[in-house]
Scaffold this motif. Structure first.
Motif, mmCIF file in Angstrom:
data_model
loop_
_atom_site.group_PDB
_atom_site.id
_atom_site.type_symbol
_atom_site.label_atom_id
_atom_site.label_comp_id
_atom_site.label_asym_id
_atom_site.label_seq_id
_atom_site.Cartn_x
_atom_site.Cartn_y
_atom_site.Cartn_z
ATOM 1 N N SER A 1 -11.996 -3.817 1.137
ATOM 2 C CA SER A 1 -10.656 -4.379 1.002
ATOM 3 C C SER A 1 -10.658 -5.846 0.584
ATOM 4 C CB SER A 1 -9.891 -4.226 2.320
ATOM 5 O OG SER A 1 -10.582 -4.865 3.380
ATOM 6 N N ARG B 1 -5.314 2.155 -7.164
ATOM 7 C CA ARG B 1 -4.110 2.971 -7.040
ATOM 8 C C ARG B 1 -4.273 4.244 -7.871
ATOM 9 N NH1 ARG B 1 -0.166 0.039 -4.499
ATOM 10 N NH2 ARG B 1 -0.067 -2.228 -4.824
ATOM 11 N N LEU C 1 0.842 -1.194 0.000
ATOM 12 C CA LEU C 1 0.000 0.000 0.000
ATOM 13 C C LEU C 1 0.880 1.248 0.000
ATOM 14 C CD1 LEU C 1 -2.773 1.381 0.318
ATOM 15 C CD2 LEU C 1 -2.550 1.056 2.787
ATOM 16 N N SER D 1 -5.501 -1.350 -1.595
ATOM 17 C CA SER D 1 -5.758 -0.402 -2.679
ATOM 18 C C SER D 1 -5.634 -1.017 -4.068
ATOM 19 C CB SER D 1 -4.841 0.832 -2.604
ATOM 20 O OG SER D 1 -3.573 0.612 -3.196
ATOM 21 N N PHE E 1 -4.514 7.127 -2.057
ATOM 22 C CA PHE E 1 -3.889 5.996 -2.738
ATOM 23 C C PHE E 1 -2.979 6.515 -3.850
ATOM 24 C CE2 PHE E 1 -7.816 3.080 -1.937
ATOM 25 C CZ PHE E 1 -7.467 2.976 -0.600
ATOM 26 N N MET F 1 -9.351 7.102 0.174
ATOM 27 C CA MET F 1 -9.019 6.600 -1.152
ATOM 28 C C MET F 1 -8.247 7.625 -1.970
ATOM 29 S SD MET F 1 -12.269 4.250 -2.314
ATOM 30 C CE MET F 1 -13.541 5.465 -1.985
ATOM 31 N N HIS G 1 -10.369 -5.131 -3.072
ATOM 32 C CA HIS G 1 -9.276 -4.188 -3.332
ATOM 33 C C HIS G 1 -8.250 -4.283 -2.214
ATOM 34 C CE1 HIS G 1 -11.779 -2.433 -6.476
ATOM 35 N NE2 HIS G 1 -12.767 -2.418 -5.618
#
Length: 621
Positions: free
Chosen positions: A285, A334, A243, A291, A383, A380, A288
């Protein structure tokens, strides 16, 4: 007695959904596995009859093995014929009833075979094991809706096994079968199974599985909790993606960013989802991971291949069912602040709208509060992409790139007549994170009807793509070599073999990220990573408790307490598991104080917890 109790616990063990990412599923007996899969698939709207047919009639395991239906013909021929007829007529209720009866009769068949082989302990033991493995098809429903009988049946299975006896070695240690004990245990199991799962008349089909008939007569509303079919995998991707957070790269502590830390917690929380996602342990999560994407996620009937999922079918939210077979490749998040619009077809211009749709429509959650939505988006937006070692800041290859990649870069920027004079870089703009933030119809999807314009998909970034296969909106292409070949055919680019190789080399240079996976060692363990995250989540209580934010605080505590309790079993330092459990208990006390609106007590309990956590932290790995 202690050993008997431990064995009983193992037979009746229910895996907590919150711990799903720590569990390995035990192999299923073909009949039990087929039954559980069929019941799951029959509850999808519409049922995928071709998949149900393949699952019941296809090979039951290793190459050359008989199918589940073949096995049923050998153990319950009349019921197997009813299964075949229901399959042919595509009658969901009839198939559910026939399969339930057939599974019950298969248990009875193996018990009878064991009874007839008591003078051959090894053979009898195999049939008892087979009967118990098939019984697993019903075990969850019995355990949840009829716990007292579940315990009695668990004891009966133990008695059955222990009454078989054993042959010994060369006559030494021989133990004859206890036929009376065997018959009594067999009668307990067989009577219950046949009365509840093979009666003369069945109640209406239940949402997640069969409820024992005796339970339904007492409580017609009884339900079995949601479960996923055999073969499902919602474990975290392994290796775990690294991450990359913008604030961390700047040296800012997440504990100083209340909104981001609270959003981080929500991203990992099942509490924001509706049913059945919440009970199954699904969070943002889950799909994802860190991320990025979960390339191993697989649910038969919902995901046609790992890493691809249909989120607008009937399972997660029947009201959002679009009755279309339109599974999509899980996108990486990302650099999401640079990759609008959102959704594979670009239907959402804003990240808040997209996020709300995921929670409320895709996974049937309640409307998120403004605080929740703001927090999720704030998290987010932090990210970042993995650092790209072969690129300059403007998206051009740097001096470390290979000659092949440099030739590929030239091809990537060359206009092609087959693409109406445009180049690959026209859409994947290098100095705009390799996207133009627009959807395009390139022929990768089929229009929904004649002359429809609904097969356009957003331009994905190429950053990090080495680590995010499969490709295209539906995950239909597995490798970058296949991607280049597809574009060559589709747009008649006329590429030579070397051109294709150079383009692949370029895509690999663009799509390679530094240190893409988390690195662990004996002390920097997955549990340590998780414990540090949970501690960061809890830091938001420094704001929530003084501000008397009751509901956000309770959501936070439920999330952290459940995760810490479930994941403690993964600790490398086994001696400190009791420490983690003590922390769980303290969080429970804090939760009760907040529920009672005793904020003075909550403040004291929160201070005590922080002291205890600091004391125990070195041991929690």
């Amino acid at each position: 007695m202690i050993l008997r109790s431990v064995l009983l616990l193992l037979i009746g063990l229910t895996v907590s959904p919150a711990a799903a990412h720590l569990q390995r599923e035990a192999p299923w007996h073909p009949v039990a596995g087929a039954y559980r899969s069929a019941v799951f698939l029959l509850n999808l709207r519409p049922p995928d009859w071709s998949l149900i047919e393949r699952m019941l009639v296809g090979p039951g395991g290793a190459s050359g093995a008989s199918s589940p239906l073949d096995r049923l013909h050998g153990t319950a021929p009349d019921q197997a014929e009813a299964v075949r007829q229901a399959l042919d007529s595509q009658d969901a209720d009839a198939l559910f009833e026939a399969l339930t009866r057939a599974t019950a009769w298969t248990i009875r068949h193996h018990l009878a075979a064991a009874a007839g082989a008591l003078d051959q302990p090894g053979r009898a033991a195999l049939d008892v094991a087979a009967a118990r493995d098939v019984y697993r098809a019903f075990a969850d429903g019995i355990r949840q809706t009829d716990p007292a009988r579940a315990q009695a049946l668990g004891l009966a299975w133990l008695d059955l096994s222990s009454s078989i006896g054993h042959a010994g070695i060369s006559g030494i240690g021989e133990k004859p079968a206890d036929r009376a004990a065997f018959d009594a245990a067999r009668a307990t199991i067989e009577t219950y199974v046949m009365a509840n799962f093979a009666p003369e008349a069945f109640a209406p089909r239940r949402a997640y599985g069969p409820v024992p008939e005796t339970v339904l007569r007492a409580d017609p509303s009884a339900r079995v909790a949601p479960w996923l079919p055999p073969g499902s995998d919602i474990n975290d991707q392994d290796p775990l993606p690294r991450l990359v957070l913008n604030f961390e790269q700047r040296g800012i502590d997440e504990r100083d960013l209340f909104l981001v830390a609270f959003g981080d917690m929500l991203f990992d929380s099942t509490e924001i989802m509706g049913e059945p996602a919440r009970s199954l342990g699904l969070a943002c999560s889950t799909c994802h991971n860190r991320s990025d994407i979960n390339r191993r996620l697989f649910i038969p009937g919902i995901t046609p291949k790992p890493g691809v999922i249909d989120v607008d079918g009937s399972f997660f939210n029947a009201r959002f069912n679009d009755h279309r077979d339109d599974a999509v490749d899980i996108p990486s998040l990302r650099g999401i602040r640079f990759t609008a619009p959102y959704g594979r077809d670009g239907r959402f211009a804003s990240l808040p709208d997209f996020t709300r749709n995921v929670i409320v429509n895709e996974f049937a959650g309640d409307e998120p509060s403004p605080l929740m939505l703001d927090a999720l988006v704030a998290y987010m937006l932090e990210f970042d992409f993995l650092p790209a070692p072969f690129l300059d800041a403007d998206g051009r290859l740097n001096e470390t790139a290979s000659d092949a990649a440099r030739r590929g870069e030239a091809l990537f920027n060359r206009p092609f007549a087959g693409m109406q004079g445009r180049s690959c870089a026209s859409c994947h703009i290098p100095d705009s994170h390799f996207t133009d933030e627009r959807p395009h119809a390139i022929g990768s999807g089929e229009p929904g009807y004649a002359n429809a314009l609904d097969a356009a998909y957003d331009t994905p970034t190429l950053l990090g793509i080495v680590h995010t296969a499969p490709y295209f909106h539906d995950g239909s292409i597995e490798t970058l070599e296949e991607v280049v070949a597809w574009f060559d055919r589709r747009f008649e680019l006329g590429l030579e073999e070397r051109d294709r190789e150079d383009l692949v080399a370029y895509l690999e240079a663009v799509g390679t990220g530094e240190d893409p996976y988390e690195a662990f060692d004996e002390e920097n363990t997955p549990f340590r990573l998780m414990a540090d995250e949970l501690s960061t989540f809890l830091s938001t209580l420094d704001t929530l408790v003084p501000d008397r934010e009751r509901e956000p605080a309770l959501l936070l505590l439920r999330t952290v307490r459940n995760d810490l309790a479930a994941d403690a079993s993964a600790m490398t330092n086994r001696a400190a598991i009791s420490r983690a459990r003590e922390l769980v208990d303290r969080l429970g006390e804090l939760e009760r104080a907040i529920k009672a609106d005793d904020w003075a007590a909550a403040e004291l309990l929160w201070e005590d917890y922080q002291t205890l956590e600091t004391t125990y932290a070195p041991e929690l790995f």
